[in-house]
Design a protein around this motif. Structure first.
Motif, short mmCIF file in Angstrom:
data_model
loop_
_atom_site.label_atom_id
_atom_site.label_comp_id
_atom_site.label_asym_id
_atom_site.label_seq_id
_atom_site.Cartn_x
_atom_site.Cartn_y
_atom_site.Cartn_z
N TRP A 125 2.85 -70.12 -13.21
CA TRP A 125 3.66 -71.11 -12.52
C TRP A 125 4.12 -72.18 -13.50
O TRP A 125 3.35 -72.64 -14.34
N ILE A 126 5.36 -72.56 -13.39
CA ILE A 126 5.86 -73.79 -14.02
C ILE A 126 6.40 -74.65 -12.89
O ILE A 126 7.32 -74.24 -12.17
N ARG A 127 5.82 -75.84 -12.72
CA ARG A 127 6.35 -76.78 -11.74
C ARG A 127 6.79 -78.03 -12.49
O ARG A 127 6.01 -78.62 -13.26
N LEU A 128 8.04 -78.42 -12.27
CA LEU A 128 8.63 -79.58 -12.95
C LEU A 128 8.90 -80.66 -11.91
O LEU A 128 9.52 -80.40 -10.87
N TYR A 129 8.48 -81.88 -12.19
CA TYR A 129 8.62 -83.01 -11.27
C TYR A 129 9.62 -84.01 -11.85
O TYR A 129 9.45 -84.47 -12.99
N PHE A 130 10.63 -84.36 -11.05
CA PHE A 130 11.66 -85.30 -11.51
C PHE A 130 11.87 -86.41 -10.47
O PHE A 130 11.99 -86.13 -9.27
N SER A 131 11.93 -87.64 -10.93
CA SER A 131 12.35 -88.76 -10.11
C SER A 131 12.78 -89.89 -11.04
O SER A 131 11.97 -90.36 -11.86
N PRO A 132 14.04 -90.31 -10.98
CA PRO A 132 14.52 -91.34 -11.93
C PRO A 132 13.85 -92.69 -11.65
O PRO A 132 13.92 -93.23 -10.55
N ILE A 133 13.21 -93.22 -12.66
CA ILE A 133 12.53 -94.51 -12.55
C ILE A 133 13.51 -95.62 -12.93
O ILE A 133 14.17 -95.53 -13.98
N PRO A 134 13.63 -96.67 -12.12
CA PRO A 134 14.52 -97.78 -12.49
C PRO A 134 14.07 -98.40 -13.81
O PRO A 134 12.90 -98.75 -13.98
N ASP A 135 15.00 -98.50 -14.75
CA ASP A 135 14.67 -99.06 -16.05
C ASP A 135 15.92 -99.73 -16.62
O ASP A 135 17.03 -99.20 -16.52
N SER A 136 15.73 -100.91 -17.19
CA SER A 136 16.86 -101.69 -17.70
C SER A 136 17.52 -101.03 -18.90
O SER A 136 18.71 -101.22 -19.17
N GLN A 137 16.76 -100.24 -19.65
CA GLN A 137 17.30 -99.64 -20.87
C GLN A 137 17.82 -98.21 -20.66
O GLN A 137 18.82 -97.80 -21.24
N TYR A 138 17.13 -97.44 -19.76
CA TYR A 138 17.50 -96.04 -19.56
C TYR A 138 17.87 -95.81 -18.08
O TYR A 138 17.01 -95.97 -17.20
N ASN A 139 19.11 -95.45 -17.85
CA ASN A 139 19.56 -95.13 -16.48
C ASN A 139 19.36 -93.64 -16.25
O ASN A 139 20.24 -92.81 -16.53
N LEU A 140 18.21 -93.27 -15.73
CA LEU A 140 17.86 -91.86 -15.58
C LEU A 140 18.67 -91.17 -14.49
O LEU A 140 18.72 -89.94 -14.45
N THR A 141 19.31 -91.94 -13.61
CA THR A 141 20.13 -91.29 -12.56
C THR A 141 21.35 -90.62 -13.17
O THR A 141 21.94 -89.73 -12.54
N THR A 142 21.75 -91.00 -14.37
CA THR A 142 22.91 -90.38 -15.01
C THR A 142 22.51 -89.36 -16.06
O THR A 142 23.37 -88.74 -16.69
N ALA A 143 21.20 -89.18 -16.28
CA ALA A 143 20.74 -88.22 -17.29
C ALA A 143 21.18 -86.81 -16.91
O ALA A 143 21.01 -86.38 -15.77
N THR A 144 21.74 -86.09 -17.87
CA THR A 144 22.18 -84.71 -17.66
C THR A 144 21.56 -83.85 -18.75
O THR A 144 21.73 -84.12 -19.93
N PHE A 145 20.85 -82.80 -18.34
CA PHE A 145 20.11 -82.02 -19.33
C PHE A 145 19.81 -80.62 -18.81
O PHE A 145 19.97 -80.33 -17.62
#
Length: 846
Positions: A125-145
């Motif tokens: 099994w590979i389980r990946l957990y994602f949730s963008p954390i609010p951060d002043s330096q890194y806007n994870l909601t726009t991360a594309t990968f």
């Protein structure tokens, strides 16, 4: 180990024996005993069990007892050029309802790799957990990968831009063949990647077989080298089952959101302790826990005779992929063996016929499962439909069940679970994969050229933005000939919606009529005012709208968050864009903006036919003559559907609520969400999933899953008796012999005493010969076999004849108002020929 050491020291009689040897013996005894207990309890002890909380400063322990290592403990697994860790602020973390796994993250600005030592090759099994954390330096909601292993793409261009802000878990079963498993994060250019938590855990070897039966050909398909993605895992008839109650850390969701029609299903439950597993250990709690087998959905109202319906679950699927369907069963509803026989269908094809769980398990409440492979060619309209319904055998109780359902996507030829993107270089991609990519690119380029060409030829009538001009008369030559240039532009410039409307709207841009902006729709509906709701369906709501000049419209607003009805919504777009008839409700235009899917229709001021028959005491019942005219109008609309094009269209949901009346009581057929193209000249039928409404469903279609235009004829026969008797097609509150209107009315017609069941409002108005002609038409429509039913042209002829008889008066001695019966018939035939209506074959030979 401290306990073992104390125990060793207390064993004074072991003099001369080295302490290390004593500890080793006790340790081996302890491990053996633990494994034996785990085996007895059917608990799985994975050889590889890596649980990482990425970016966390301390270990995270979950309610199910599992502990995720903190980042300092797990950093040895990671190779990254940049060491970036972020965490939620203390105040936010304290108030967050999310799992602590989502309160910290690792961020990657360049390609980064997690490497795990594999002690036992096989599925992991590979389980990946994602949730963008609010951060002043890194806007994870726009991360594309993208995320891949060294030989399999798991995610390509994943982003929360196209996903809701809620946490996302992706679960995979991959094949680890060496002693190392890599998980590679690749940020898109000028973007970043992130991960909150990772699981890499050994899966039981018996969990996924090497070969599985394919749906349709029923031969074996080898999946031993394929990766899988768990897309759905459902607990039928039960509540949420979390990893706390599943030894393999799985989560099972309730099935209610995926039920096509909740009224068809009734939950069943027994204590989990009553569930038994086969003695040969072919099925154990590792396949599914007892809490899954102890609940089920069964057919509702199983005490109703001739219950002809299926329980249907509908899920979204990605085209281009095969799927593994795992169906879980346990007979918890029967009181005796060999009393339950039912069929299982997947996307309209027979998966299991006359499933007899008793013969397979030799007992009640015994766990059983069945795997099926669905080919990518069977994925139509991005939908997977699973159904259970009555078998063909007459023995046993009329019931069908399903306890659990798992749906897993199978990796494609590009070694990918997310599109045609290979983890290898392009030179290593197979020839077939390259061909598929080339075709996709060519189609995209061709569409772009067509869109640009149509933009340059934008008609003058589309250039205005004034609100008062957006209602087009129904006879406008532009309504179904001009494309929506603005619509096309929005499709190529916006993100894809959850339901997948984007691509379909783009491909259906021609023939959709006028394009409306969302602001115009809001203005027309007074911002979707609730008191303006005309109706509600699986797609969403229908609102009353009006233009500035007072013209009224019906505005159907799709609900993207509801999977139910989404495909029907798209089918309606495709059907109405090519249909045009006085007795079909007209599509005026559409809106596709701000992720809204909205259709605009002509407004039918007198609503559905049913409201004018029964149920609404504030509406004056229609006269017999009005009812005949309404039936004739509806018959003309259906006749046009069946014969108006080279192939024809089958409505598939003919009923009194789908026959609407305008201000002049002109009948128009509506709601084409279930419609299908009729069989071609080389075919006799269309094999498809059984769909329709209770009481109106063609019994032959239900039995054989073979759709023809005679299925519409059957449904229309029920409508005719509904018009005559003014009662619902199904009324469970009545005595058993009266529940089904079709059976009840045919019984009285055969007795020659229909007067006892006619609507009292019209009983005194009907001429006997008009009644007989009408009733004969209705009765023939309800023949058990389609070959014995008339065509819609034949039905239309009889209805027009019944209307003429009603208008001419009583027939006395073979005449009608002095006109011989034969002359009246010939006159009727002549008028039908002039109007272009087909004359029934049994009349032409006279």
């Amino acid at each position: 180990m401290l306990t073992l050491a104390v125990l060793a020291r207390s064993m004074g009689e072991w003099k001369g024996v080295p302490m290390l040897l004593i500890l080793f013996i006790l340790f081996i005894t302890h491990v053996t005993t633990t494994n034996a207990i785990a085996s007895k309890l059917n608990r799985f002890v994975p050889q590889d069990n890596y649980l990482l909380s990425c970016g966390a400063s301390a270990a995270v322990k979950l309610d199910d007892g599992r502990a995720f290592r903190s980042d300092p403990d797990s950093v040895s697994f990671l190779s990254t050029p940049t060491d970036i860790k972020i965490a939620a602020k203390t105040s936010l973390a304290a108030a967050s309802p999310l799992s602590p796994l989502y309160l910290a993250a690792r961020v990657f600005s360049e390609i980064s790799t997690y490497s795990f030592f594999i002690s036992q090759p096989g599925r992991h099994w590979i389980r990946l957990y994602f949730s963008p954390i609010p951060d002043s330096q890194y806007n994870l909601t726009t991360a594309t990968f993208s995320v891949s292993t060294d030989n399999m793409v798991l995610l390509h261009d994943f982003s929360f831009i196209a996903n809701p802000p809620n946490p996302v878990v992706r679960e995979y079963l991959v094949l680890a063949q060496g002693d190392n498993l890599k998980i590679i994060f690749t940020p898109k250019k000028n973007s970043m990647a992130f991960i909150n938590a990772i699981e890499v855990v050994s899966a039981p070897p018996s969990l996924i077989p090497n070969t599985t039966t394919r749906l349709g050909p029923q031969d074996q398909f080898d999946i031993s080298n394929n990766a899988l993605q768990v897309v759905y895992r459902l607990n039928m008839g039960g509540a949420l089952v979390t990893s706390f109650n599943d030894t393999l850390g799985r989560t099972w969701l309730p099935d209610a959101p995926f039920l096509k029609l909740e009224a068809t299903a009734e939950a069943a439950w027994v204590p989990p302790g009553t569930i038994k597993y086969p003695d040969d250990n072919t099925i154990t709690p590792l396949i599914a826990p007892a809490s899954i087998y102890s609940t089920a959905q069964q057919m509702a109202s199983t005490n109703t005779t001739n219950a002809r319906f299926n329980i249907t679950w509908q899920m979204v699927a990605e085209p281009g992929f095969r799927y593994l369907i795992r169906l879980h069963f346990s007979d918890i509803v029967s009181k005796a063996l060999n009393s339950l026989f039912f069929n299982v269908y997947v996307n309209g094809m027979m998966g299991v016929a006359n499933l007899d769980l008793s013969s397979l398990t030799m007992g009640l409440a015994v766990a059983y499962y069945k795997d099926l492979i669905v080919e990518s060619s069977s994925i139509i309209n991005s939908t997977l439909v699973v159904q259970v319904g009555l078998g063909t055998t007459d023995s046993g109780e009329p019931n069908a069940i399903l306890n659990g359902l798992e749906i897993m996507k199978i990796s494609n030829e590009a070694s990918s679970l997310d599109g045609l993107f290979s983890p290898q270089t392009s030179s290593q991609v197979g020839k077939r994969t390259l061909t598929g990519i080339a075709i996709a690119l060519a189609v995209t380029a061709a569409l772009a050229v067509v869109i640009c060409f149509r933009r340059s030829r934008k008609p003058a009538w589309q250039k205005t933005n004034s609100f008062h001009s957006w209602f087009l008369p129904l006879n406008s030559s532009h309504s179904f000939m001009s494309s929506c240039s603005k619509l096309s532009r929005s499709r190529f410039g916006s993100t894809r919606t959850k339901s997948g409307f984007s691509s379909v709207f783009a491909s259906s841009a021609y023939g959709l009529g006028r394009y409306f902006t969302f602001v115009e729709i809001q203005k027309a509906t007074k911002n979707f005012e609730e008191k303006g709701v005309l109706g509600v369906g699986g797609f969403g709501k229908v609102y009353l709208g009006s233009t500035e000049d007072g013209t009224k419209l019906a505005i159907k607003r799709g609900n993207p968050s509801s999977d139910q009805g989404m495909n029907e919504f798209l089918t309606e777009i495709q059907m109405l864009s090519k249909l045009r008839h006085r007795h079909l409700v007209s599509l005026i235009g559409c809106c596709d903006e701000n992720k809204e899917m909205i259709l605009v229709y002509e407004f039918m001021s007198n609503g559905p036919l049913r409201d004018h028959l029964y149920g609404d005491t504030n509406i004056k019942p229609l006269s017999w003559k009005q009812r005949l005219e309404v039936c004739i109008g509806a018959a003309k609309g259906l006749h046009y559907l069946h014969t108006g094009s080279a192939q024809g269209i089958i409505h598939r949901d003919v009923k009194t609520t789908n026959i609407l009346l305008d201000e002049n009581f002109v009948a128009k057929v509506a709601d084409f969400g279930l419609s299908k193209d009729a069989p071609s000249l080389e075919q006799t039928h269309v094999s498809t999933v059984v769909k329709g409404s209770f009481g109106y469903l063609d019994p032959e279609y239900f039995r054989r899953q073979q759709l023809t235009d005679k299925s519409d004829v059957y449904s229309f026969g029920v409508v005719l008796f509904e018009v005559l008797c003014a009662r619902p097609a199904i009324n469970p509150a009545l005595p058993r012999d009266q529940v089904s209107l079709a059976e009840w009315a045919r019984t009285w017609h055969r007795k020659g005493d229909l007067s006892k069941i006619i609507d009292p409002h019209i009983a005194a108005q009907i001429r006997p010969d008009s009644l007989e002609m009408f009733a004969e038409a209705a009765d023939k429509c309800l023949a058990d076999y389609g070959v014995d039913r008339p065509s819609m042209g034949d039905v239309l002829w009889k209805l027009e004849f019944a209307l003429q008889l009603q208008q001419k008066g009583d027939v006395v001695d073979g005449t009608s108002d002095g006109v011989p019966m034969k002359s009246l018939e010939v006159s009727n035939m002549n008028s039908m020929e002039k109007s272009g209506t087909a004359i029934p074959s049994y009349v032409q030979g006279r």
